[in-house]
Design a protein around this motif. Structure first.
Motif, PDB file in Angstrom:
ATOM      1  N   ALA A 255      10.574  17.709 -67.277  1.00  0.00           N
ATOM      2  CA  ALA A 255       9.502  17.055 -68.201  1.00  0.00           C
ATOM      3  C   ALA A 255       8.209  17.085 -67.860  1.00  0.00           C
ATOM      4  CB  ALA A 255      10.281  15.470 -68.912  1.00  0.00           C
ATOM      5  N   PRO A 256       7.039  17.221 -68.600  1.00  0.00           N
ATOM      6  CA  PRO A 256       5.794  17.127 -68.116  1.00  0.00           C
ATOM      7  C   PRO A 256       5.578  15.991 -67.282  1.00  0.00           C
ATOM      8  CG  PRO A 256       5.756  18.013 -70.447  1.00  0.00           C
ATOM      9  CD  PRO A 256       7.223  17.469 -70.086  1.00  0.00           C
ATOM     10  N   GLY A 257       4.791  15.759 -66.370  1.00  0.00           N
ATOM     11  CA  GLY A 257       4.815  14.912 -65.601  1.00  0.00           C
ATOM     12  C   GLY A 257       6.112  14.347 -64.599  1.00  0.00           C
ATOM     13  N   GLU A 258       7.036  14.846 -64.938  1.00  0.00           N
ATOM     14  CA  GLU A 258       8.306  14.533 -64.017  1.00  0.00           C
ATOM     15  C   GLU A 258       8.193  15.459 -62.697  1.00  0.00           C
ATOM     16  OE1 GLU A 258      11.243  12.453 -64.371  1.00  0.00           O
ATOM     17  OE2 GLU A 258       9.691  11.499 -66.045  1.00  0.00           O
ATOM     18  N   ILE A 259       8.980  14.858 -61.572  1.00  0.00           N
ATOM     19  CA  ILE A 259       8.868  15.868 -60.131  1.00  0.00           C
ATOM     20  C   ILE A 259      10.114  16.663 -60.278  1.00  0.00           C
ATOM     21  CG2 ILE A 259       8.901  15.640 -57.852  1.00  0.00           C
ATOM     22  CD1 ILE A 259       7.545  12.772 -58.055  1.00  0.00           C
ATOM     23  N   GLY A 260       9.931  17.712 -60.145  1.00  0.00           N
ATOM     24  CA  GLY A 260      10.937  18.789 -59.833  1.00  0.00           C
ATOM     25  C   GLY A 260      10.531  19.878 -58.905  1.00  0.00           C
TER      26      GLY A 260
ATOM     27  N   TYR B  44      12.496  32.362 -56.347  1.00  0.00           N
ATOM     28  CA  TYR B  44      12.487  31.722 -54.987  1.00  0.00           C
ATOM     29  C   TYR B  44      12.171  30.288 -54.991  1.00  0.00           C
ATOM     30  CZ  TYR B  44      10.927  30.320 -50.307  1.00  0.00           C
ATOM     31  OH  TYR B  44      10.799  29.618 -49.043  1.00  0.00           O
ATOM     32  N   LYS B  45      13.184  29.531 -54.430  1.00  0.00           N
ATOM     33  CA  LYS B  45      13.115  28.106 -54.393  1.00  0.00           C
ATOM     34  C   LYS B  45      12.233  27.379 -53.075  1.00  0.00           C
ATOM     35  CE  LYS B  45      15.692  23.913 -54.103  1.00  0.00           C
ATOM     36  NZ  LYS B  45      16.972  23.213 -54.134  1.00  0.00           N
ATOM     37  N   THR B  46      11.123  27.312 -53.305  1.00  0.00           N
ATOM     38  CA  THR B  46      10.065  27.103 -52.511  1.00  0.00           C
ATOM     39  C   THR B  46      10.448  25.699 -51.409  1.00  0.00           C
ATOM     40  OG1 THR B  46       8.730  25.512 -53.855  1.00  0.00           O
ATOM     41  CG2 THR B  46       8.074  27.797 -53.592  1.00  0.00           C
ATOM     42  N   GLY B  47      11.157  24.876 -52.003  1.00  0.00           N
ATOM     43  CA  GLY B  47      11.289  23.696 -51.181  1.00  0.00           C
ATOM     44  C   GLY B  47      10.459  22.469 -51.409  1.00  0.00           C
ATOM     45  N   ASP B  48       9.337  23.102 -52.213  1.00  0.00           N
ATOM     46  CA  ASP B  48       8.299  22.101 -52.603  1.00  0.00           C
ATOM     47  C   ASP B  48       8.449  21.255 -53.700  1.00  0.00           C
ATOM     48  OD1 ASP B  48       6.157  22.411 -50.499  1.00  0.00           O
ATOM     49  OD2 ASP B  48       5.659  24.370 -51.298  1.00  0.00           O
ATOM     50  N   LEU B  49       8.143  20.104 -53.757  1.00  0.00           N
ATOM     51  CA  LEU B  49       8.245  19.381 -55.096  1.00  0.00           C
ATOM     52  C   LEU B  49       7.112  19.200 -55.784  1.00  0.00           C
ATOM     53  CD1 LEU B  49      10.474  16.135 -53.292  1.00  0.00           C
ATOM     54  CD2 LEU B  49      11.383  18.113 -54.717  1.00  0.00           C
ATOM     55  N   ALA B  50       7.183  19.538 -57.115  1.00  0.00           N
ATOM     56  CA  ALA B  50       5.782  19.444 -57.869  1.00  0.00           C
ATOM     57  C   ALA B  50       5.877  18.888 -59.107  1.00  0.00           C
ATOM     58  CB  ALA B  50       5.646  21.028 -58.041  1.00  0.00           C
ATOM     59  N   ARG B  51       4.854  18.668 -59.729  1.00  0.00           N
ATOM     60  CA  ARG B  51       4.877  18.303 -61.216  1.00  0.00           C
ATOM     61  C   ARG B  51       3.687  18.848 -61.918  1.00  0.00           C
ATOM     62  NH1 ARG B  51       0.589  14.727 -62.313  1.00  0.00           N
ATOM     63  NH2 ARG B  51      -0.415  14.074 -60.500  1.00  0.00           N
ATOM     64  N   ILE B  52       3.984  18.847 -63.319  1.00  0.00           N
ATOM     65  CA  ILE B  52       2.983  19.658 -64.165  1.00  0.00           C
ATOM     66  C   ILE B  52       2.208  18.379 -64.635  1.00  0.00           C
ATOM     67  CG2 ILE B  52       2.642  21.050 -65.933  1.00  0.00           C
ATOM     68  CD1 ILE B  52       5.287  22.439 -65.713  1.00  0.00           C
ATOM     69  N   GLY B  53       0.793  18.526 -64.557  1.00  0.00           N
ATOM     70  CA  GLY B  53      -0.341  17.330 -64.951  1.00  0.00           C
ATOM     71  C   GLY B  53      -0.316  17.552 -66.543  1.00  0.00           C
TER      72      GLY B  53
ATOM     73  N   TYR C 169       0.690  20.131 -59.659  1.00  0.00           N
ATOM     74  CA  TYR C 169       0.458  19.347 -58.581  1.00  0.00           C
ATOM     75  C   TYR C 169       1.628  19.323 -57.472  1.00  0.00           C
ATOM     76  CZ  TYR C 169      -3.619  17.724 -61.233  1.00  0.00           C
ATOM     77  OH  TYR C 169      -4.608  17.614 -62.106  1.00  0.00           O
ATOM     78  N   LEU C 170       1.253  19.501 -56.279  1.00  0.00           N
ATOM     79  CA  LEU C 170       2.397  19.467 -55.384  1.00  0.00           C
ATOM     80  C   LEU C 170       2.566  17.952 -54.913  1.00  0.00           C
ATOM     81  CD1 LEU C 170       2.002  22.393 -52.445  1.00  0.00           C
ATOM     82  CD2 LEU C 170       3.484  22.173 -54.665  1.00  0.00           C
TER      83      LEU C 170
END
Lengths: 557, 94
Positions: free
Chosen positions: A362-367, A405-414, A420-421
């Motif tokens: 969801a927007p704003g949620e970390i994934g 590709y699964k980057t291993g980075d966690l991000a969210r959509i602002g 945003y990482l």
């Protein structure tokens, strides 16, 4: 008309043979000369037995010779493998073991390393081509050619057979099990990104582009091929220039660079020591970075000093080729806590933030951040298992061969729609922009004689490194193993940027209820030690020998 | 040139010791290129300069420092020697 990376060079050489392509150690080389030298080398490689898909190892620092090597290998239908010549021989052995290179390109500065690789058998049956000119090279190794021999081959265009879908190079990055893993990069991935970048940034023949990251680093791909695509000049920075921030600034100024591209950590000492004049670097138009976050205080410094420059954050792991997203910083951040997004997808790239069921977060949620699209690598060199772990079928595509590709980075959509990482979902860290698996460091430390147990953790740091890598260890019974001795041992196996900066000798390794090392507790102990040392440093500050700016850098470590 | 550098010998051994101790780097010869190995980064350089300043009571302005000044132990010894002369000259001036 063929459109491969080497065809870009040939095209520029036909149109503007006298235009300067590369400047290295103040020596300019024209497009015509680069084209001719790489044609000759391609024929020498063929004469040495290279055929389509063979690997050619580059035991060369980033230099004009290395560029000749890259294009020569591509023209001979080969895949080149840039080797980090600052790495210890042990690590290079683990890379060469995997590649089985048909040829190795070397020069006098890497001859010692080559002798060791040959003696240990790691060079295998690879034949050596010396890229040096003249008699200065000792031909004690059975290389078929030194440069004067290469020069006897024709410099006319080479009719190469490779296609854009073929691999262009293999880039080795840190592997969590202790063995570096090779990311295979195709010509077409590079072509797509560079085309987008040349268009978006308006790169052209007037550009003077920095060549700063080392050759084995993904970023190098952009500065080199971007230059050739635009018909511009690349000015290769000697690696040691970054040691003294003032000399790095001199290099940018004196070379009249219009584009700078590096990891941010290369630029932090300049900010910390306030090296720039107001409106410095009048020729500079773009400053691009990739590989890690640009700390806001340093970015604010750079943007205030250089109001005439466009600042762009590029983001992307090696597996997705150079960069997959971009963010042009619209104005100087208002405060030091400002968060800089990685932005939006470059043309042809796909960035997804997904939850653990691969549903959109969801927007704003970390994934988890996944990347698909035109830059995607076919996978890791000769490692289908590792490839299958992180290159997954794209659940949102009707094309079954489409992957993400699964980057291993966690991000969210602002709320602005930009990405945003947040951090990492595994134990990979970035130090000075280098991607490091803590597992690789741990494996090397465990392999050192006299080590019973070891844990490597990373503490956040405000210094240029980004993180402070710390190692706690327990010596085996009967061993006395002071930190200095262990560090020396580990330096034989790991490149300098992987060597822990803090060491702690323990009588017992703390374990949690599951019998695993309690890394959180190890981190706490290092934090306490850093805090205690911080007080000690603070008490020393009355010493006049330390300037405030230098102290700020030392404290940050 | 050989003779001119002879007075640097004690300085060279002291600096080798300092580098081994502070930076945990072993350097086999005073002429060895410290920069080619990548062992020295800008942070360890600043630490090294701080150590030199402390040990020899000199001041090494970073903005005047050239890459060649720090290329090898020998060149660092020349640098320290030069800066010591500067400092004592400065002290001698009333």
């Amino acid at each position: 008309m063929k459109d491969r990376l080497q065809d870009w060079l040939t095209g520029q050489a036909q149109r503007r043979p006298e235009a300067v392509a590369v400047v290295f150690q103040s020596q300019p080389t024209t497009y015509g000369a680069l084209e001719q030298a790489s044609n000759r080398l391609a024929r020498a490689l063929q004469a040495a037995g290279c055929t389509r898909g063979d690997r050619v190892g580059l035991l060369l620092p980033k230099s004009t010779r290395a560029l000749v090597g890259m294009f020569g290998a591509l023209k001979a239908d080969c895949i080149y493998v840039p080797i980090d010549v600052a790495s210890p021989v042990q690590r290079i052995e683990r890379i060469l073991d995997q590649c089985e290179c048909r040829c190795l390109l070397a020069e006098q500065s890497t001859a010692g390393m080559l002798y060791e690789l040959t003696a240990s058998g790691a060079a295998g049956s690879a034949r050596v081509i010396w890229m040096d000119g003249g008699a200065s090279v000792r031909r004690t190794l059975d290389g078929p050619f030194s440069w004067p021999d290469v020069e006897t081959f024709s410099d006319s265009p080479v009719d190469s057979q490779n296609r854009p879908a073929d691999a262009a190079h293999i880039l080795f990055t840190s592997g969590s099990t202790g063995t570096p893993k090779g990311v295979v990069i195709t010509q077409s991935s590079v072509i797509h990104f560079v085309r987008w970048a040349v268009g978006y940034f308006g790169m052209n023949a007037e550009d003077r582009i920095s060549g700063h990251p080392p050759l084995h680093f993904d970023l190098s791909t952009f500065d080199i091929y971007g230059t050739i695509a635009a018909g511009a000049q690349i000015h290769l920075a000697p690696p040691e220039i970054s040691l003294i921030p003032h000399r790095l600034a001199d290099f940018i100024r004196d070379s009249g660079l219009t584009q700078w591209f590096s990891v941010p950590s290369a630029l932090l000492p300049i900010a910390k020591l306030d090296v720039l004049r107001q409106n410095d670097f009048p020729a500079l138009r773009r400053l691009l970075w990739c590989g890690e976050k640009f700390p806001a205080p340093a970015l604010i410094y750079w943007m205030r000093r250089l109001p005439h420059v466009t600042f762009v954050n590029l983001y992307g792991p090696t597996e997705t080729t150079i960069a997959s997203s971009y963010y042009r910083v619209p104005q100087c951040p208002a405060n030091e806590g400002a968060e800089i997004p990685i932005g939006a997808a470059c043309d042809g790239e796909l960035l997804l933030v997904l939850d653990e069921r691969l549903q959109p977060a969801a927007p704003g949620e970390i994934g988890d951040l996944y990347i698909g699209g035109v830059g995607l690598s076919p996978g890791y060199w000769r490692d289908p298992a590792k490839t299958a772990q992180v290159f997954l079928p794209n659940p949102y595509s009707s094309n079954p061969s489409d992957r993400i590709y699964k980057t291993g980075d966690l991000a969210r959509i602002g709320s602005d729609g930009l990405i945003y990482l947040i951090g990492r979902s595994d134990s990979q860290v970035k130090s000075r922009g280098f991607r490091i698996e803590l597992g690789e460091i741990e494996t090397a430390i465990h392999a050192a004689p006299g080590v019973q147990d070891a844990a490597v953790v990373a503490l956040d740091s405000t210094g240029a490194d980004g993180v402070a890598i710390c190692c706690a260890y327990v010596p085996a019974p009967g061993y006395e193993l002071p930190p200095a001795a262990l560090k020396r041992e580990v330096a034989r196996a790991l490149p300098h940027y992987m060597i822990p900066v803090r060491w702690m000798l323990l009588g017992d390794m703390p374990h949690n209820g599951n019998g695993k090392i309690d890394r959180a507790l190890v981190k706490d102990r290092f934090r306490q030690a850093v805090d205690a040392q911080g007080h000690a440093v603070a008490q020393e500050t009355s010493q006049p020998a330390y300037s405030d700016a230098r102290k700020a850098i030392l404290d940050a470590r | 040139m050989q003779e001119l550098d002879e007075h640097l010998t004690p300085l060279i051994s002291e600096i080798s010791g300092l580098i081994a101790e502070r930076l945990l780097v072993d350097v086999s010869a005073p002429e060895d290129d410290l920069l080619a190995t990548g062992l020295l980064d800008s942070l360890s350089l600043i630490q090294l300069l701080a150590s030199l300043e402390e040990r020899f009571g000199i001041r090494v302005p970073l903005d005047e420092l050239q890459i060649e000044d720090i290329r090898s132990i020998k060149s660092i010894a020349r640098l320290v020697d030069r800066q010591s002369v500067h400092s004592s000259a400065a002290r001698a001036t009333p």
